[in-house]
Design an enzyme around this catalytic site. Structure first.
Site, PDB file in Angstrom:
ATOM      1  CG  HIS A 113      -1.741   1.199   1.426  1.00 15.58           C
ATOM      2  ND1 HIS A 113      -3.076   1.240   1.144  1.00 15.58           N
ATOM      3  CD2 HIS A 113      -1.425   2.439   1.871  1.00 15.58           C
ATOM      4  CE1 HIS A 113      -3.556   2.449   1.398  1.00 15.58           C
ATOM      5  NE2 HIS A 113      -2.565   3.194   1.852  1.00 15.58           N
ATOM      6  CD  GLU A 114       1.683   3.669   3.692  1.00 16.87           C
ATOM      7  OE1 GLU A 114       1.935   4.737   3.103  1.00 16.87           O
ATOM      8  OE2 GLU A 114       0.626   3.467   4.327  1.00 16.87           O
ATOM      9  CG  HIS A 133       0.346   6.371  -0.531  1.00 18.06           C
ATOM     10  ND1 HIS A 133      -0.738   7.045  -1.033  1.00 18.06           N
ATOM     11  CD2 HIS A 133      -0.089   5.771   0.609  1.00 18.06           C
ATOM     12  CE1 HIS A 133      -1.786   6.843  -0.227  1.00 18.06           C
ATOM     13  NE2 HIS A 133      -1.412   6.075   0.768  1.00 18.06           N
ATOM     14  CG  HIS A 170      -0.059   8.900  -6.749  1.00 22.05           C
ATOM     15  ND1 HIS A 170      -1.118   9.204  -5.936  1.00 22.05           N
ATOM     16  CD2 HIS A 170      -0.326   9.495  -7.933  1.00 22.05           C
ATOM     17  CE1 HIS A 170      -1.990   9.947  -6.597  1.00 22.05           C
ATOM     18  NE2 HIS A 170      -1.532  10.136  -7.815  1.00 22.05           N
TER      19      HIS A 170
HETATM   20 ZN   LIG Z   1      -2.505   5.234   2.279  1.00 21.55          ZN
END
Ligand SMILES: [Zn+2]
Length: 756
Positions: free
Chosen positions: A511-512, A515, A518
């Protein structure tokens, strides 16, 4: 100069247990003078006065001392103030370059110090850093307010904005202009003096009342524990828990008795363990009725007043209700869209709640119980069924996940397969803690993309949770490449022991890094639109999507290997984890949807509607109607927070109000995108490059619905989310795992358009 416009992004992320903080704070390099009048701009001194001399402008922690921060903040603010004054004093007519871009460029020293300082207060703080934080935070907000609310500056911004149709601008320029203008309008730039006074008065009242509410909620939680007379009433709890209950009772003035403190949610963690049904009911009722007037504390009058004041404040800005005002920069745009979106879920959700209750009633009956399941029984029986069906030994699962392979053979492998990235560990860059690892990230063409810092371990100087942020953000204006860090809180193994990682933390690592991608793929001119600088109800979407690869067979085969035998994790173990994730969603998901509905309903009221709720009984009635009118089984599955103790939305002047739906919204985008990947061949460079081109590289430069459509070829839809939650039959193989009480067909769920 981006804090005002983008301060919303970090907030929603908290709901998903994760935050991206960089865009809410500051940063930048390069030595360019900020347009006219720069002669009067003071020069900074000390480490933060100039860009780092390290590769990628990475912070040089060997040269920074705690004494550098306060002077750097003060100088940074003074410089930005002078820069803004220079923009205002510019004798030339306002242009995009001399006003909007000049503003974007202002405050670089402040950004530099903030990027390092707020990274450290989160990850490796000290008493001194905490003191500085307390001292500087209100000063910083006042500083940014003074810019956002500078009337002469707004006059220039407005002049540029009003002339926009006649200007040649790139789409990114247009977005920057619009965000700058709308951000200032949102803050009150268009108000008359009289309106400004009214807003000030409302803000003062809101500040007082929300503080009072949060104190009352706290006291209702901590001062009113469940107290029982005998140890026997706590049967089912461990000896240690019972001892803790005895200690708490003594502390609270009930020596010889036993006390259980309330937690902030409606459900209470000890309920499943308590064997005595009457005690369960008592504890649940204490939780459910805290602060609603049944005992000493009653927050209902405060809630009614907060809702009315917010609606009245919104009206001064020309908005019909508070949610419309608060959602000005969101993907969902308005309460109607958010409510319509949630409403589409209700039929499947309510059907699932009824189905789950029926299943639990069967279990109760089989055990000889002569009652129907109630919220205080729910998890006791649900956990029992879950343990029988998915007897998952979490310790055994952990043995397949070692930290370094999780990162390098799992997360990085996924990034290589999808996007062509490669990684090289480096040891030359200074780090703020010896447990931080650094990597150079190379792009698909072999060029350097940025630097990645990985800070995996729990420690007392780190706050809880997991998050991503930037030391340096990508910007073509400054010629900067991203310097990004991921922070986790994995318990560190004892020296000499293998560093195993729970499955939850494995998922969080993916998940991290979502980011981080992104941020790495950001391809913007302006930092304030770069990478993760996106709407509160969008920013968690790309990160959530990347969780899908944690359990993707090809990725698993590369990294999930037993620490002793080297065997790949058995497919049945993963299937069990995935099937378990669909269990009990009528409750788990339902209580979240109910809370999100309450939040949006309270904030979609016009001033007149809000003022009409003027007695505590009407607060109760409003809550009940908001929850029942769509058909949720609210007596079986009450909201995660009732209005009376919904701190997220009522304990500060704005808080997460009209924002609790964001978590559900990004999950919709996430699940719909996973479906797209599955239908298009999964883990391929072609898919990765497409996602990068349409979403990950776009920052906050365009309409989010358009962005999604560019990616998926259609508008987002809630069906994949309902399938993933097991609320309706899905198309994933794991569905065959779901037994006879599995999802029922729900005719028209999730087929409607989402955008209002
Ligand atoms: Zn998050």
């Amino acid at each position: 100069m981006k804090a005002q416009i983008l301060a919303t992004t970090a907030a929603a992320a908290l709901l998903a247990g994760c935050t991206t903080t960089g865009e809410a704070a500051m940063d930048r390099p390069l030595a360019e003078a900020p347009t006219a009048g720069s002669a009067a701009i003071p020069q900074g001194t000390g480490y933060f006065a100039a860009d780092s001399t390290l590769p990628f402008l990475a912070p040089d922690f060997t040269k920074i001392s705690e004494d550098d921060y306060l002077p750097a903040f003060e100088q940074g603010m003074a410089i930005q103030k002078a820069e803004v004054e220079a923009i205002v004093a510019n004798p030339e007519a306002p242009t995009f370059a001399n006003t909007i871009v000049a503003l974007e460029k202002s405050g670089r020293m402040l950004d530099r110090v903030g990027n390092v300082f707020f990274a450290l207060t989160g990850t490796n703080t000290t008493d001194r850093l905490d003191e500085i934080n307390t001292e500087i935070s209100p000063v910083l907000s006042a500083h940014y307010d003074s810019i956002t609310l500078n009337p002469a500056l707004f006059e220039r911004v407005k002049a540029v904005y009003d002339n926009r149709a006649a200007m040649a601008m790139t789409p990114e320029d247009a977005t920057l202009l619009e965000n700058t203008y709308e951000g200032m309008v949102h803050a009150g730039a268009m108000l008359t003096d009289a309106q400004r006074e009214q807003v000030k008065a409302i803000n003062t009242k809101l500040s007082t009342i929300t503080t009072e509410l949060s104190q009352k909620v706290r006291s209702a939680m901590t001062d009113q524990p469940l107290v029982v007379d005998t140890r026997a009433e706590l049967a089912g709890l461990s000896d240690a828990d019972i001892q803790a209950a005895a200690d708490l009772a003594t502390e609270k003035g009930y020596p010889g008795k036993f006390a259980i403190a309330l937690q902030n949610t409606t459900q209470q963690p000890v309920l499943p363990s308590l064997e005595n049904r009457a005690v369960r009911e008592k504890l649940f009722m204490l939780s459910y009725h805290r602060a609603d007037g049944q005992r000493a504390v009653d927050t209902r009058p405060l809630i009614a007043e907060i809702a009315a004041l917010r609606a009245e404040k919104a009206a001064l800005f020309g908005a019909p209700d508070w949610a419309t005002y608060a959602m000005w920069d969101r993907m969902a745009e308005n309460p109607k869209t958010a409510l319509g979106f949630m409403g589409q879920m209700v039929p499947a959700l309510a059907a699932t709640q009824r189905r789950e209750a029926a299943l639990l009633n069967e279990v109760i009956e089989a055990e000889g119980g002569d009652f129907e399941v109630q919220p205080w029984d729910w998890y006791r029986y649900a956990n029992q069924v879950k343990a029988e069906r998915y007897d998952l030994d979490e310790d055994a699962v952990m043995e397949y996940f070692q930290l370094q392979p999780v990162l390098e053979d799992g997360v990085f492998y996924m990034a290589e397969k999808l996007y062509g990235l490669t990684f090289e560990r480096r040891t030359d860059l200074p780090v703020y803690h010896p447990d931080v690892w650094t990597y150079t990230v190379f792009d698909r063409d072999g060029s350097e993309l940025g630097v990645f810092y990985f800070d995996p371990f729990q420690r007392p100087s780190k706050r809880g949770g997991a998050w991503m942020s930037n030391f340096v953000e990508q910007s073509d204006l400054w010629g900067t490449k991203p310097v990004i860090y991921n922070v986790l809180n994995i318990p560190k193994a004892a020296a000499g022991e293998p560093q195993l990682v729970s499955f939850d933390w494995v998922n969080t690592a993916f998940h991290e890094f979502g980011h981080a991608l992104h941020g790495f793929f950001a391809d913007q001119r302006y930092e304030s639109l770069s990478g993760t600088a996106t709407a509160r109800d969008f920013v968690e979407y790309p990160s959530q999507v990347h969780e899908m690869w944690a359990t993707y067979p090809e990725v698993l085969a590369n990294y999930a290997k037993h620490y002793e035998t080297g065997e790949t994790i058995p497919a049945e173990m993963i299937a069990k984890i995935e099937a378990a994730a669909k269990f009990n969603q009528g409750y788990d998901f339902g209580e979240t949807v109910a809370a999100a509905l309450l939040d949006m309903k309270w904030h979609a009221l016009t001033p007149a509607q809000a003022r009409a709720i003027d007695t505590p009984a009407e607060v109760d009635a409003f809550e009940r109607q908001a929850l029942t009118e769509l058909g949720l089984e609210v007596d079986l599955v009450p909201p995660r927070y009732r209005s009376t103790y919904f701190n997220h939305i009522f304990s500060s002047p704005e808080g997460y109000s009209a924002g609790y739906y964001s978590y559900l919204w990004t999950e919709m985008l996430d699940r719909d995108s996973r479906k797209w990947f599955r239908e298009n061949g999964g883990l391929t460079r072609e898919n990765g490059d497409h996602y990068r081109a349409t979403v990950l590289s776009r920052g906050g430069t365009m309409d989010y619905f358009e962005m999604f459509e560019n990616f998926a070829g259609r508008q987002p839809n809630i069906t994949p989310m309902l399938e993933a939650r097991g609320l309706i039959p899905g198309d994933e193989a794991a569905d065959s795992e779901v037994a006879d009480d599995g999802p029922a067909q729900v005719g028209d769920a999730g087929t409607g358009p989402i955008r209002d």
